[in-house]
Write a protein that holds these residues in place. Structure first.
Motif, PDB file in Angstrom:
ATOM      1  N   ARG A 160     -17.985   2.313  -5.854  1.00 13.56           N
ATOM      2  CA  ARG A 160     -18.153   2.697  -4.431  1.00 13.56           C
ATOM      3  C   ARG A 160     -18.295   1.129  -3.646  1.00 13.56           C
ATOM      4  O   ARG A 160     -17.867   1.170  -2.635  1.00 13.56           O
ATOM      5  CB  ARG A 160     -19.279   3.138  -4.107  1.00 13.56           C
ATOM      6  N   PHE A 161     -18.700   0.218  -4.442  1.00 11.52           N
ATOM      7  CA  PHE A 161     -18.697  -0.949  -3.847  1.00 11.52           C
ATOM      8  C   PHE A 161     -17.364  -1.689  -3.342  1.00 11.52           C
ATOM      9  O   PHE A 161     -17.460  -2.270  -2.291  1.00 11.52           O
ATOM     10  CB  PHE A 161     -19.056  -2.257  -4.978  1.00 11.52           C
ATOM     11  N   GLN A 162     -16.348  -1.011  -4.111  1.00 12.08           N
ATOM     12  CA  GLN A 162     -14.946  -1.762  -3.648  1.00 12.08           C
ATOM     13  C   GLN A 162     -14.602  -1.520  -2.452  1.00 12.08           C
ATOM     14  O   GLN A 162     -13.884  -2.304  -1.818  1.00 12.08           O
ATOM     15  CB  GLN A 162     -13.934  -1.096  -4.532  1.00 12.08           C
ATOM     16  N   LEU A 163     -15.130  -0.482  -1.748  1.00 10.03           N
ATOM     17  CA  LEU A 163     -14.542  -0.269  -0.310  1.00 10.03           C
ATOM     18  C   LEU A 163     -15.370  -1.112   0.794  1.00 10.03           C
ATOM     19  O   LEU A 163     -14.599  -1.623   1.719  1.00 10.03           O
ATOM     20  CB  LEU A 163     -15.130   1.231   0.060  1.00 10.03           C
ATOM     21  N   PHE A 168      -7.132   7.770  -8.524  1.00  7.16           N
ATOM     22  CA  PHE A 168      -6.090   8.186  -9.670  1.00  7.16           C
ATOM     23  C   PHE A 168      -5.583   9.543  -9.298  1.00  7.16           C
ATOM     24  O   PHE A 168      -4.234   9.567  -9.293  1.00  7.16           O
ATOM     25  CB  PHE A 168      -6.800   8.551 -11.103  1.00  7.16           C
ATOM     26  N   ARG A 169      -6.508  10.401  -8.752  1.00  4.37           N
ATOM     27  CA  ARG A 169      -5.825  11.905  -8.526  1.00  4.37           C
ATOM     28  C   ARG A 169      -4.978  11.848  -7.288  1.00  4.37           C
ATOM     29  O   ARG A 169      -3.899  12.358  -7.257  1.00  4.37           O
ATOM     30  CB  ARG A 169      -7.006  12.890  -8.325  1.00  4.37           C
ATOM     31  N   ARG A 170      -5.378  11.098  -6.445  1.00  3.45           N
ATOM     32  CA  ARG A 170      -4.698  11.064  -5.311  1.00  3.45           C
ATOM     33  C   ARG A 170      -3.340  10.348  -5.290  1.00  3.45           C
ATOM     34  O   ARG A 170      -2.291  10.810  -4.679  1.00  3.45           O
ATOM     35  CB  ARG A 170      -5.515  10.417  -3.918  1.00  3.45           C
ATOM     36  N   VAL A 171      -3.357   9.284  -5.888  1.00  2.00           N
ATOM     37  CA  VAL A 171      -2.081   8.489  -6.016  1.00  2.00           C
ATOM     38  C   VAL A 171      -1.167   9.295  -6.981  1.00  2.00           C
ATOM     39  O   VAL A 171      -0.001   9.462  -6.651  1.00  2.00           O
ATOM     40  CB  VAL A 171      -2.268   6.985  -6.570  1.00  2.00           C
ATOM     41  N   LEU A 172      -1.501   9.949  -8.126  1.00  2.00           N
ATOM     42  CA  LEU A 172      -0.570  10.581  -8.979  1.00  2.00           C
ATOM     43  C   LEU A 172      -0.201  12.163  -8.270  1.00  2.00           C
ATOM     44  O   LEU A 172       1.232  12.623  -8.254  1.00  2.00           O
ATOM     45  CB  LEU A 172      -1.267  10.930 -10.145  1.00  2.00           C
ATOM     46  N   ALA A 221      -2.042   3.192 -13.749  1.00  2.00           N
ATOM     47  CA  ALA A 221      -3.132   2.419 -14.008  1.00  2.00           C
ATOM     48  C   ALA A 221      -3.033   0.636 -13.576  1.00  2.00           C
ATOM     49  O   ALA A 221      -4.010   0.418 -12.647  1.00  2.00           O
ATOM     50  CB  ALA A 221      -3.772   2.441 -15.205  1.00  2.00           C
ATOM     51  N   PRO A 222      -2.016   0.099 -13.835  1.00  2.00           N
ATOM     52  CA  PRO A 222      -2.012  -1.146 -13.492  1.00  2.00           C
ATOM     53  C   PRO A 222      -1.592  -1.420 -11.918  1.00  2.00           C
ATOM     54  O   PRO A 222      -2.525  -2.072 -11.180  1.00  2.00           O
ATOM     55  CB  PRO A 222      -0.728  -1.643 -14.002  1.00  2.00           C
ATOM     56  N   PHE A 223      -1.012  -0.617 -11.136  1.00  2.23           N
ATOM     57  CA  PHE A 223      -0.887  -0.684  -9.848  1.00  2.23           C
ATOM     58  C   PHE A 223      -2.223  -0.273  -8.697  1.00  2.23           C
ATOM     59  O   PHE A 223      -2.559  -0.961  -8.150  1.00  2.23           O
ATOM     60  CB  PHE A 223       0.281   0.270  -9.230  1.00  2.23           C
ATOM     61  N   LEU A 224      -2.810   0.832  -9.583  1.00  2.00           N
ATOM     62  CA  LEU A 224      -4.083   1.230  -8.905  1.00  2.00           C
ATOM     63  C   LEU A 224      -5.330   0.058  -9.319  1.00  2.00           C
ATOM     64  O   LEU A 224      -6.344  -0.085  -8.273  1.00  2.00           O
ATOM     65  CB  LEU A 224      -4.540   2.283  -9.615  1.00  2.00           C
ATOM     66  N   TRP A 225      -5.309  -0.416 -10.261  1.00  2.00           N
ATOM     67  CA  TRP A 225      -6.452  -1.712 -10.393  1.00  2.00           C
ATOM     68  C   TRP A 225      -6.145  -2.673  -9.462  1.00  2.00           C
ATOM     69  O   TRP A 225      -7.265  -3.282  -9.188  1.00  2.00           O
ATOM     70  CB  TRP A 225      -6.217  -2.070 -12.066  1.00  2.00           C
ATOM     71  N   LEU A 226      -4.783  -3.105  -9.386  1.00  2.00           N
ATOM     72  CA  LEU A 226      -4.734  -4.289  -8.515  1.00  2.00           C
ATOM     73  C   LEU A 226      -4.555  -3.904  -7.211  1.00  2.00           C
ATOM     74  O   LEU A 226      -5.056  -4.829  -6.439  1.00  2.00           O
ATOM     75  CB  LEU A 226      -3.108  -4.883  -8.656  1.00  2.00           C
ATOM     76  N   ASN A 227      -4.464  -2.671  -6.881  1.00  2.00           N
ATOM     77  CA  ASN A 227      -4.512  -2.338  -5.371  1.00  2.00           C
ATOM     78  C   ASN A 227      -5.507  -1.152  -5.227  1.00  2.00           C
ATOM     79  O   ASN A 227      -5.594  -0.146  -4.558  1.00  2.00           O
ATOM     80  CB  ASN A 227      -3.124  -1.998  -4.852  1.00  2.00           C
ATOM     81  N   ASN A 279      -8.199  -0.886  -3.323  1.00  2.00           N
ATOM     82  CA  ASN A 279      -8.700  -0.398  -1.798  1.00  2.00           C
ATOM     83  C   ASN A 279      -7.460  -0.337  -1.088  1.00  2.00           C
ATOM     84  O   ASN A 279      -7.307  -0.117   0.085  1.00  2.00           O
ATOM     85  CB  ASN A 279      -9.327  -1.818  -1.431  1.00  2.00           C
ATOM     86  N   ASN A 280      -6.169  -0.255  -1.765  1.00  2.00           N
ATOM     87  CA  ASN A 280      -5.015   0.033  -0.865  1.00  2.00           C
ATOM     88  C   ASN A 280      -4.232   1.211  -1.789  1.00  2.00           C
ATOM     89  O   ASN A 280      -3.244   0.681  -2.369  1.00  2.00           O
ATOM     90  CB  ASN A 280      -4.182  -1.128  -0.780  1.00  2.00           C
ATOM     91  N   GLU A 281      -4.538   2.522  -1.647  1.00  2.00           N
ATOM     92  CA  GLU A 281      -4.036   3.639  -2.448  1.00  2.00           C
ATOM     93  C   GLU A 281      -2.361   3.446  -1.896  1.00  2.00           C
ATOM     94  O   GLU A 281      -1.538   3.537  -2.977  1.00  2.00           O
ATOM     95  CB  GLU A 281      -4.613   4.901  -2.113  1.00  2.00           C
ATOM     96  N   ALA A 282      -2.044   3.267  -0.807  1.00  2.00           N
ATOM     97  CA  ALA A 282      -0.666   3.390  -0.133  1.00  2.00           C
ATOM     98  C   ALA A 282       0.215   2.261  -0.942  1.00  2.00           C
ATOM     99  O   ALA A 282       1.349   2.642  -1.262  1.00  2.00           O
ATOM    100  CB  ALA A 282      -0.705   3.183   1.292  1.00  2.00           C
ATOM    101  N   LEU A 283      -0.526   0.780  -1.197  1.00  2.00           N
ATOM    102  CA  LEU A 283       0.444   0.070  -1.741  1.00  2.00           C
ATOM    103  C   LEU A 283       0.496   0.495  -3.224  1.00  2.00           C
ATOM    104  O   LEU A 283       1.569   0.121  -3.909  1.00  2.00           O
ATOM    105  CB  LEU A 283      -0.330  -1.339  -1.469  1.00  2.00           C
TER     106      LEU A 283
END
Length: 868
Positions: A41-44, A507-511, A532-538, A540-544
């Protein structure tokens, strides 16, 4: 993030509630620790940026559910407002600005007190610890209450604390709303109005102005006190508004009492992101004298760097959060025997100790010293380093010795990373205009701090990605939902971020967004690992993350996710088998003899681009290079992995190899990358041609060579090259499988054997041509026309009775070229000769697609002069 400027970095710590070890969730898996939930939750909070809020920077997880939070910090607080020349009305307005911005993001402070309302050097309000209520799930994940009783609204105290053990919705207190912060602010302002150190006239004036604002706060419990205070100082105040419903921060900001204050402040605008339809420089104003842009010698360059950048460099310079907190005695270590709950004696008598108060909240914030960072290269060395970096546009002369060190050392070098971060920051701000320069610098390395944006630039992501992502329906149920739910809890769950509930949700939303937006494709197991790599790096930016994934898959995994992808996979594995034979025929022969074919081990490699077999930290280094190569580069990575395991594979049979790959041994990724580049540079473009690869793009991007001058020839996909009569022809899968060596096109042969304008054959550093053309036609046919520089070894006389190559001057030349590319040329496809060379362990053997007939109309064949 905004610049550090006059702020400092502060750290505070607390414990999350411990969960029972013998309890599992509804899915049968152990419960997610509360500290992991808080971390997710902190990431936001890192994305919440406003001038009235202290910027959150990082959170780390330690032993026994300990969490350490790093955020922007100031030494001065509301207790010092008089020294800074602030007025109560100003403090009220600025605090309401911060609270309103939080409310727009669905958050409330709930922990307002004088120590959490900080003041910067200009006397402006900075709200601290505003995210504690959000990250702890409204206090449910910790054993202490969020907020200070003296400032909490009555309804909050009446509800009692939240308990994570409560399972029914009715048992949990309702989350606090914006109006609870209004109560706390009202109490704070009332305290400021009664400061005893003020002189009588100043105090009366301040109370007069402040109580006009206070009358809108729900302070019914102190109505009498306010009335007495007003009468004592000889002015009247109307308290009728106390009976109205309590207002929100937004309501109060619109009140006329703040008209004179609000005009002093410009409306805050959220910075425009890198990938957006808005102009990033819309509000840029240049001075008339451009020279004014140059900084003074005493400028604090470190203060102009972003907060997260300064913290990253602080960590590289040896910063240790727990050590800092231990030095201030915030963290106190105890012998294990002292942490036991009680002692039992033989007679049954017990001596216990009270609850360990170290597990309760200590809201002390420790300031992190930046002295060690500033003195990286002497008293002002770091500032000089930043200044020199800002005046340079390339990295050719920067720390040249460091560039040659292993990547893992470079990534931990403070000075080197500072220079690279500044350089990439400038290039990415100019993206896509500076896209070619991003490619050039990425060949050196990519700083971990900017890896997410750098990858997006390398993948060519552009435009308003957020609008595209928002337009995708990610809520309606689809048949794939069940499989996604099953796969996510097994995907890189060793990572704290991806294993958090927030990580699972993202994960669910991006997939799901990818599946919905690609109706012609389907979800295959492994897509989660690819994400996973794209989600970890971004995170807080699901769109990216979605945009990068959508650009990555067509380039490297085109049609891999068709409902029936067998023909695509089989062609891919066949080409991979030919690449093994091309680069390491001895290993290829052994694996074929024992029946250990790529179908048994390589499908997870390529379907997930190695994310299923390597941890994320290795994937980051591997993909830094993968993204610079074309769609054939994964073949080279696969061969490089096999070559690291070469000795064990050659010494073992089928069963041992199966066991070896069921638990893949440790792979040196830096060596793998280095060898992959070498293999890539030795592989002719057309050797990895696949008819099921991505079709030619409208305009192939050949602007950047992948790995330097030695690989300029291989920088773009063969599929992107315009097709001519000399190009490779499609081949049926059955025929492709029948050939051990790869084919190359006549274009590649011409390019590799072509004479320069001066008539000289291209040569390698060793002084010999990089390629040898072996013409296996008869002597008569060879004499009618052949490629310049080729040797003639007639196929009919090439082998002796025992199957060995016949000894002749031509075979001697062939032996001397062992290790270079050998292209077999015949009337048509005489693959038997190439197959035999592979069997006797000749590396880099290929055949000319279409044979000599492809070359007859080029005018490049040589006819020897008649003997006189």
């Amino acid at each position: 993030m905004r610049p550090l400027r006059d702020a400092q970095l502060g750290a505070f710590t607390f414990f999350a509630s411990a969960l029972p070890h013998d309890v599992c969730g509804s899915n049968g898996l152990p419960l997610t620790p509360n500290s992991i939930k808080i971390l997710g939750r902190f990431q936001l909070l890192k994305t919440i940026t406003h001038p009235r809020l202290c910027q959150y920077v990082d959170i780390t997880r330690g032993k026994h559910e300990r969490l350490v939070v790093v955020a922007e910090h100031y030494e001065s607080s509301l207790n010092d407002f008089q020294k800074l020349g602030a007025t109560v009305l100003q403090i009220a307005y600025e605090t309401l600005e911060g609270l309103e911005f939080m409310n727009k993001h669905g958050m409330v402070h709930r922990a307002l007190n004088a120590q959490n309302v900080l003041m910067d050097g200009k006397g402006r309000v900075k709200l601290a610890k505003f995210g504690l209520y959000h990250m702890t799930d409204h206090g449910a994940d910790v054993d202490f209450p969020i907020g200070y009783p003296s400032y909490l609204a009555p309804e909050v105290i009446a509800q009692g604390p939240a308990h994570h053990s409560d399972t029914s919705q009715g048992d949990n207190p309702l989350p606090s709303g914006p109006k609870t912060d209004v109560w706390s602010l009202g109490v704070l302002l009332f305290e400021l109005c009664t400061v005893s150190s003020l002189t009588q006239p100043s105090r009366a004036l301040m109370i007069d102005r402040s109580l006009t604002c206070l009358c809108f706060f729900p302070l019914g419990c102190i109505d009498d006190i306010v009335t007495v205070l007003a009468e004592e100082h000889g002015f009247t105040i109307t308290l009728d508004s106390f009976g109205l419903p309590p207002p929100t921060p937004a309501d109060l900001l619109a009140d006329p009492v703040f008209e004179g204050v609000s005009c002093l402040y410009t409306l805050y605008q959220q910075p425009v992101g890198l990938f957006s339809s808005s102009l990033r420089c819309a509000h840029l104003e240049l001075p008339e004298d451009i020279g004014q842009l140059c900084k003074d010698d005493d400028e604090d360059y470190l203060g102009e760097r972003s907060i997260d950048e300064v913290y990253h460099l602080w960590c590289l310079a040896g910063g240790d959060l727990e050590k800092e907190l231990t030095n201030k005695e915030i963290i106190q270590s105890k012998p294990p025997v002292c942490t036991l709950p009680n002692f039992l004696l033989e007679d049954g008598e017990s001596f216990g100790q009270g609850r360990d108060r170290s597990f309760l909240l200590d809201d002390t914030t420790v300031t992190l010293s930046l002295c060690q960072l500033k003195n990286v290269r002497g008293p002002l060395g770091l500032l000089d380093l930043i200044q020199s970096s800002l005046s340079q546009s390339n990295s050719s002369n920067e720390l040249s010795c460091t560039v040659n060190l292993p990547l893992i050392i470079r990534e931990r070098d403070t000075e080197y990373q500072l220079i690279r971060i500044i350089l990439f920051d400038r290039l990415l701000k100019a993206y896509p205009y500076k896209k070619n320069h991003v490619w050039k610098e990425a060949r050196v390395d990519i700083p971990p701090l900017v890896r997410g944006l750098a990858w997006a630039a390398l993948l060519g992501v552009e435009g308003d990605i957020q609008a595209k992502y928002d337009a995708i329906d990610k809520d309606t149920s689809i048949p794939t939902d069940r499989q996604i739910e099953v796969d996510i809890p097994r995907c890189h769950q060793y990572d704290e971020l991806l294993s958090s509930p927030q990580g699972h949700r993202k994960f669910r939303r991006v997939l799901k967004a990818w599946v919905v937006s690609h109706p012609e494709l389907v979800y295959w197991q492994g897509l989660d690992s690819l994400c996973a790599p794209f989600l970890w790096l971004n995170f807080n930016n699901e769109a990216l993350a979605y945009a990068c994934m959508s650009a990555f898959i067509p380039k490297y995994l085109y049609n891999f996710f068709l409902k029936d992808n067998s023909h695509v996979i089989q062609e891919y594995l066949t080409v991979f088998s030919q690449m093994i034979a091309f680069h390491d025929p001895e290993l290829s022969n052994h694996l074929n003899e024992i029946g250990f074919i790529p179908d048994l081990y390589a499908i997870p490699w390529f379907l997930t681009m190695f994310t299923h077999v390597f941890p994320l930290h290795k994937i980051f280094h591997l993909w830094d290079t993968l993204l610079l190569g074309n769609s054939s580069f994964p073949f080279c990575i696969g061969v490089a992995i096999l070559q690291q395991l070469r000795d064990r594979l050659l010494a073992n049979g089928f069963n041992e190899c199966i066991l070896l790959f069921s638990d893949l041994p440790e792979i040196d990724i830096e060596r793998c990358v280095r060898e992959s580049i070498s293999l890539f540079c030795w592989t002719p473009k057309s050797a990895t041609y696949r008819q099921h690869a991505q079709p030619p793009k409208a305009q192939a991007d050949r602007s950047a060579s992948c790995f330097g001058k030695t690989a300029t020839h291989y920088s773009s996909d063969y599929q992107d090259m315009p097709k001519t009569d000399l190009s490779r022809e499609p081949l049926a899968l059955r025929d492709l499988k029948a050939e051990v060596s790869p084919r190359i096109s006549a274009e590649d042969l011409i390019d590799l054997c072509e004479l320069s304008a001066g008539g000289q054959t291209k040569k390698s550093k060793a002084g010999k041509p990089k390629i040898l053309a072996v013409d296996i036609r008869s002597i008569e046919d060879f004499g009618r026309g052949h490629i310049s520089g080729s040797v003639n070894i007639p196929y009919s006389t090439a082998f002796s009775a025992d199957g060995e190559l016949a000894q002749c001057p031509a075979t001697g030349t062939l032996q001397s070229f062992r290790g270079r590319v050998i292209v077999v040329i015949g009337h048509s496809m005489k693959s038997a000769f190439a197959t035999h060379l592979v069997k006797v362990n000749y590396p880099r053997v290929a055949t000319l697609d279409g044979g000599i007939n492809k070359m007859k109309h080029t005018g490049l064949l040589t006819v020897p002069s008649p003997q006189i």
